[in-house]
Design a protein around this motif. Structure first.
Motif, PDB file in Angstrom:
ATOM      1  N   GLN A  19       0.816  -1.213   0.000  1.00 61.04           N
ATOM      2  CA  GLN A  19       0.000   0.000   0.000  1.00 61.04           C
ATOM      3  C   GLN A  19       0.847   1.259   0.000  1.00 61.04           C
ATOM      4  O   GLN A  19       0.446   2.294  -0.556  1.00 61.04           O
ATOM      5  CB  GLN A  19      -0.930   0.000   1.224  1.00 61.04           C
ATOM      6  N   LEU A  20       2.033   1.191   0.606  1.00 59.48           N
ATOM      7  CA  LEU A  20       2.926   2.358   0.604  1.00 59.48           C
ATOM      8  C   LEU A  20       3.453   2.667  -0.799  1.00 59.48           C
ATOM      9  O   LEU A  20       3.827   3.805  -1.080  1.00 59.48           O
ATOM     10  CB  LEU A  20       4.127   2.104   1.529  1.00 59.48           C
ATOM     11  N   ASP A  21       3.486   1.670  -1.650  1.00 55.02           N
ATOM     12  CA  ASP A  21       4.019   1.839  -3.007  1.00 55.02           C
ATOM     13  C   ASP A  21       2.970   2.511  -3.885  1.00 55.02           C
ATOM     14  O   ASP A  21       2.057   1.865  -4.385  1.00 55.02           O
ATOM     15  CB  ASP A  21       4.406   0.467  -3.570  1.00 55.02           C
ATOM     16  N   GLY A  22       3.119   3.810  -4.059  1.00 54.48           N
ATOM     17  CA  GLY A  22       2.143   4.560  -4.848  1.00 54.48           C
ATOM     18  C   GLY A  22       2.168   4.215  -6.326  1.00 54.48           C
ATOM     19  O   GLY A  22       1.202   4.481  -7.047  1.00 54.48           O
ATOM     20  N   TYR A  23       3.251   3.618  -6.813  1.00 58.34           N
ATOM     21  CA  TYR A  23       3.386   3.322  -8.237  1.00 58.34           C
ATOM     22  C   TYR A  23       3.020   1.873  -8.587  1.00 58.34           C
ATOM     23  O   TYR A  23       3.033   1.514  -9.753  1.00 58.34           O
ATOM     24  CB  TYR A  23       4.815   3.614  -8.701  1.00 58.34           C
ATOM     25  N   LYS A  24       2.717   1.070  -7.554  1.00 61.78           N
ATOM     26  CA  LYS A  24       2.306  -0.331  -7.759  1.00 61.78           C
ATOM     27  C   LYS A  24       3.270  -1.039  -8.732  1.00 61.78           C
ATOM     28  O   LYS A  24       2.907  -1.509  -9.797  1.00 61.78           O
ATOM     29  CB  LYS A  24       0.872  -0.397  -8.278  1.00 61.78           C
ATOM     30  N   LEU A  25       4.531  -1.089  -8.314  1.00 67.03           N
ATOM     31  CA  LEU A  25       5.587  -1.574  -9.182  1.00 67.03           C
ATOM     32  C   LEU A  25       5.595  -3.096  -9.333  1.00 67.03           C
ATOM     33  O   LEU A  25       6.120  -3.611 -10.306  1.00 67.03           O
ATOM     34  CB  LEU A  25       6.942  -1.106  -8.648  1.00 67.03           C
ATOM     35  N   PRO A  92      14.665   1.112  -4.975  1.00 68.91           N
ATOM     36  CA  PRO A  92      14.638   0.602  -3.596  1.00 68.91           C
ATOM     37  C   PRO A  92      13.236   0.210  -3.132  1.00 68.91           C
ATOM     38  O   PRO A  92      13.086  -0.712  -2.335  1.00 68.91           O
ATOM     39  CB  PRO A  92      15.192   1.783  -2.787  1.00 68.91           C
ATOM     40  N   VAL A  93      12.196   0.891  -3.632  1.00 64.61           N
ATOM     41  CA  VAL A  93      10.832   0.578  -3.215  1.00 64.61           C
ATOM     42  C   VAL A  93      10.441  -0.834  -3.633  1.00 64.61           C
ATOM     43  O   VAL A  93      10.066  -1.673  -2.800  1.00 64.61           O
ATOM     44  CB  VAL A  93       9.823   1.591  -3.798  1.00 64.61           C
ATOM     45  N   ASP A  94      10.513  -1.131  -4.940  1.00 67.74           N
ATOM     46  CA  ASP A  94      10.089  -2.462  -5.374  1.00 67.74           C
ATOM     47  C   ASP A  94      11.087  -3.530  -4.949  1.00 67.74           C
ATOM     48  O   ASP A  94      10.706  -4.682  -4.692  1.00 67.74           O
ATOM     49  CB  ASP A  94       9.822  -2.508  -6.882  1.00 67.74           C
ATOM     50  N   ALA A  95      12.372  -3.173  -4.836  1.00 68.09           N
ATOM     51  CA  ALA A  95      13.351  -4.130  -4.337  1.00 68.09           C
ATOM     52  C   ALA A  95      13.042  -4.490  -2.883  1.00 68.09           C
ATOM     53  O   ALA A  95      13.101  -5.663  -2.489  1.00 68.09           O
ATOM     54  CB  ALA A  95      14.765  -3.561  -4.451  1.00 68.09           C
ATOM     55  N   LEU A 201      11.413   4.946   6.161  1.00 67.11           N
ATOM     56  CA  LEU A 201      12.245   6.080   5.763  1.00 67.11           C
ATOM     57  C   LEU A 201      12.838   5.862   4.371  1.00 67.11           C
ATOM     58  O   LEU A 201      12.849   6.780   3.540  1.00 67.11           O
ATOM     59  CB  LEU A 201      13.370   6.293   6.780  1.00 67.11           C
ATOM     60  N   VAL A 202      13.310   4.639   4.109  1.00 67.73           N
ATOM     61  CA  VAL A 202      13.885   4.344   2.796  1.00 67.73           C
ATOM     62  C   VAL A 202      12.812   4.426   1.720  1.00 67.73           C
ATOM     63  O   VAL A 202      13.041   4.969   0.631  1.00 67.73           O
ATOM     64  CB  VAL A 202      14.544   2.953   2.805  1.00 67.73           C
ATOM     65  N   PHE A 203      11.614   3.917   2.003  1.00 63.77           N
ATOM     66  CA  PHE A 203      10.521   3.967   1.031  1.00 63.77           C
ATOM     67  C   PHE A 203      10.162   5.413   0.697  1.00 63.77           C
ATOM     68  O   PHE A 203       9.982   5.775  -0.477  1.00 63.77           O
ATOM     69  CB  PHE A 203       9.297   3.254   1.600  1.00 63.77           C
ATOM     70  N   ASP A 204      10.052   6.236   1.724  1.00 68.68           N
ATOM     71  CA  ASP A 204       9.671   7.634   1.507  1.00 68.68           C
ATOM     72  C   ASP A 204      10.729   8.351   0.676  1.00 68.68           C
ATOM     73  O   ASP A 204      10.409   9.079  -0.277  1.00 68.68           O
ATOM     74  CB  ASP A 204       9.485   8.324   2.865  1.00 68.68           C
ATOM     75  N   SER A 206      12.912   6.975  -1.379  1.00 69.95           N
ATOM     76  CA  SER A 206      12.956   6.402  -2.712  1.00 69.95           C
ATOM     77  C   SER A 206      11.832   6.936  -3.592  1.00 69.95           C
ATOM     78  O   SER A 206      12.035   7.199  -4.779  1.00 69.95           O
ATOM     79  CB  SER A 206      12.874   4.876  -2.626  1.00 69.95           C
ATOM     80  N   GLU A 207      10.645   7.088  -3.035  1.00 68.07           N
ATOM     81  CA  GLU A 207       9.525   7.586  -3.835  1.00 68.07           C
ATOM     82  C   GLU A 207       9.759   9.041  -4.248  1.00 68.07           C
ATOM     83  O   GLU A 207       9.390   9.450  -5.351  1.00 68.07           O
ATOM     84  CB  GLU A 207       8.217   7.443  -3.056  1.00 68.07           C
ATOM     85  N   ARG A 208      10.385   9.829  -3.368  1.00 72.40           N
ATOM     86  CA  ARG A 208      10.692  11.214  -3.738  1.00 72.40           C
ATOM     87  C   ARG A 208      11.740  11.253  -4.857  1.00 72.40           C
ATOM     88  O   ARG A 208      11.644  12.065  -5.776  1.00 72.40           O
ATOM     89  CB  ARG A 208      11.177  11.989  -2.512  1.00 72.40           C
ATOM     90  N   ILE A 209      12.734  10.362  -4.771  1.00 75.30           N
ATOM     91  CA  ILE A 209      13.743  10.274  -5.834  1.00 75.30           C
ATOM     92  C   ILE A 209      13.102   9.845  -7.143  1.00 75.30           C
ATOM     93  O   ILE A 209      13.400  10.389  -8.222  1.00 75.30           O
ATOM     94  CB  ILE A 209      14.860   9.293  -5.431  1.00 75.30           C
ATOM     95  N   LEU A 210      12.196   8.883  -7.084  1.00 73.20           N
ATOM     96  CA  LEU A 210      11.521   8.405  -8.290  1.00 73.20           C
ATOM     97  C   LEU A 210      10.705   9.509  -8.936  1.00 73.20           C
ATOM     98  O   LEU A 210      10.726   9.685 -10.158  1.00 73.20           O
ATOM     99  CB  LEU A 210      10.625   7.211  -7.940  1.00 73.20           C
ATOM    100  N   ARG A 211       9.987  10.275  -8.125  1.00 73.39           N
ATOM    101  CA  ARG A 211       9.164  11.365  -8.656  1.00 73.39           C
ATOM    102  C   ARG A 211      10.036  12.414  -9.353  1.00 73.39           C
ATOM    103  O   ARG A 211       9.710  12.895 -10.443  1.00 73.39           O
ATOM    104  CB  ARG A 211       8.364  11.999  -7.515  1.00 73.39           C
ATOM    105  N   THR A 212      11.178  12.749  -8.730  1.00 74.19           N
ATOM    106  CA  THR A 212      12.095  13.721  -9.332  1.00 74.19           C
ATOM    107  C   THR A 212      12.681  13.172 -10.635  1.00 74.19           C
ATOM    108  O   THR A 212      12.786  13.887 -11.639  1.00 74.19           O
ATOM    109  CB  THR A 212      13.229  14.054  -8.348  1.00 74.19           C
ATOM    110  N   TRP A 213      13.059  11.896 -10.612  1.00 73.51           N
ATOM    111  CA  TRP A 213      13.632  11.271 -11.809  1.00 73.51           C
ATOM    112  C   TRP A 213      12.639  11.287 -12.958  1.00 73.51           C
ATOM    113  O   TRP A 213      13.008  11.600 -14.095  1.00 73.51           O
ATOM    114  CB  TRP A 213      14.038   9.839 -11.483  1.00 73.51           C
TER     115      TRP A 213
END
Length: 332
Positions: A19-25, A92-95, A201-204, A206-213
């Motif tokens: 559920q934390l994974d907003g991108y459903k990877l 890192p999120v899906d890993a 903390l790592v999930f949060d 990682s998701e910010r890095i993904l959004r920027t990328w």
């Protein structure tokens, strides 16, 4: 009461990570396959631990602290190496979710075996196994996966030595938990306080890095495609770099390189569009014939360019782990 307490906590935690994974990877089918793979790793661990303990000359307590963590975490790592090296996970999120799913399967089999072997164990022991040991198995695998994925992101062609830092971290946490088992309540409390917080903390982050990328790289991909379409690419810095390769490669290879950049850019834009749709909760379009044709064309161009040519064109592609993974995302 013993079975739900021993099995449900780790399953609920895994559901929370999804559920934390907003991108459903990760798809449900892959999640179930990872849990099953973790269960197989647990069976292999049982056999290897029995074999290793038969040749161990110390106490069972010493074995559980210094030997079994290496065997169990290494078996989980084998599965994670396959996922990372084949680009089935790229962040890192899906890993982390994949690692926790493997650890979940491992813990479920271990706890089911414990329930079957000792059906009359007091309820408190099953609470410790459900909230402590099971979460520990999932958490160490998740941390191993996230560290390893981060290192492979920086060096996509790196060797197995990049797995070592994550494996050492997982073994250290596992060993620390086994040390604390002389005070099982403390071990369970430490697991529940530390591992979920670190993973969150790592999930949060990682998701910010993904959004920027996605935002930055999408603009870069669009600009590249626009320059190729308008004929201004060869006048750009990237175009001049490509022209400088004329002394080393044939003209048809350089043409294939330019085509490769165009097709790769088109697929990259589509992949980022899929991620944006998932983040918004919208249905993504199915893999159509045009996208399949482009994926096939990309493979043909890569073969025509050759390994040396791909190394030469890589600086123009920002060939990080995420860039390679996004094309795998389209094939899923």
């Amino acid at each position: 009461m013993r079975a739900p307490i021993a099995l449900l906590p780790v399953l609920l935690f895994l559901a929370g990570l999804v559920q934390l994974d907003g991108y459903k990877l990760l798809r449900l089918r892959m999640m179930l396959a990872l849990v099953a793979a973790g269960a197989c790793a647990s069976g292999a661990s049982y056999l290897l631990n029995n074999l290793a303990y038969a040749h161990f000359h110390g106490s069972f307590l010493a074995y559980s602290r210094y030997v079994s963590p290496w065997i169990e975490e290494s078996l989980k790592a084998v599965l994670l190496v396959f996922l990372i090296r084949t680009r089935r996970v790229g962040l890192p999120v899906d890993a982390g979710i994949a690692g926790f799913a493997i650890g979940t399967g491992f813990a479920l089999v271990e706890n089911l075996y414990y329930l079957a072997a000792r059906p009359h164990t007091v309820l408190a022991v099953q609470v410790i196994r459900g909230f402590g040991t099971a979460i520990m198995h999932g958490g160490t695998a998740a941390i191993l996966a996230m560290i390893s994925n981060t290192l492979y992101e920086r060096r996509p062609s790196g060797g197995l030595h990049l797995l070592l830092p994550g494996l050492l971290a997982a073994v250290a946490l596992h060993t620390g938990y086994n040390y604390l088992l002389v005070r099982p309540a403390l071990a369970t409390l430490a697991t529940l306080l530390v591992l979920p917080f670190v993973i969150y903390l790592v999930f949060d982050h990682s998701e910010r890095i993904l959004r920027t990328w996605i935002e930055v790289d999408l603009e870069s991909d669009v600009n590249l495609l626009a320059s190729i379409s308008s004929g201004t690419f060869l006048g750009s810095q990237s175009g001049r770099y490509l022209q400088a390769l004329r002394e080393r490669f044939r003209g048809e290879q350089l043409a294939d390189m330019l085509c490769y950049l165009r097709v790769h850019g088109e697929l990259a834009v589509r992949a980022k569009g899929v991620l944006l749709l998932r983040e918004s909760g919208l249905a993504e379009p199915p893999l159509d014939a045009e996208t399949r044709a482009k994926l096939a064309e990309l493979a043909q161009l890569e073969h025509a360019i050759g390994k040396t040519g791909m190394l030469a064109v890589r600086p123009l592609m920002k060939a990080t782990g995420k860039e390679i993974w996004q094309l795998t995302l389209l094939r899923q």
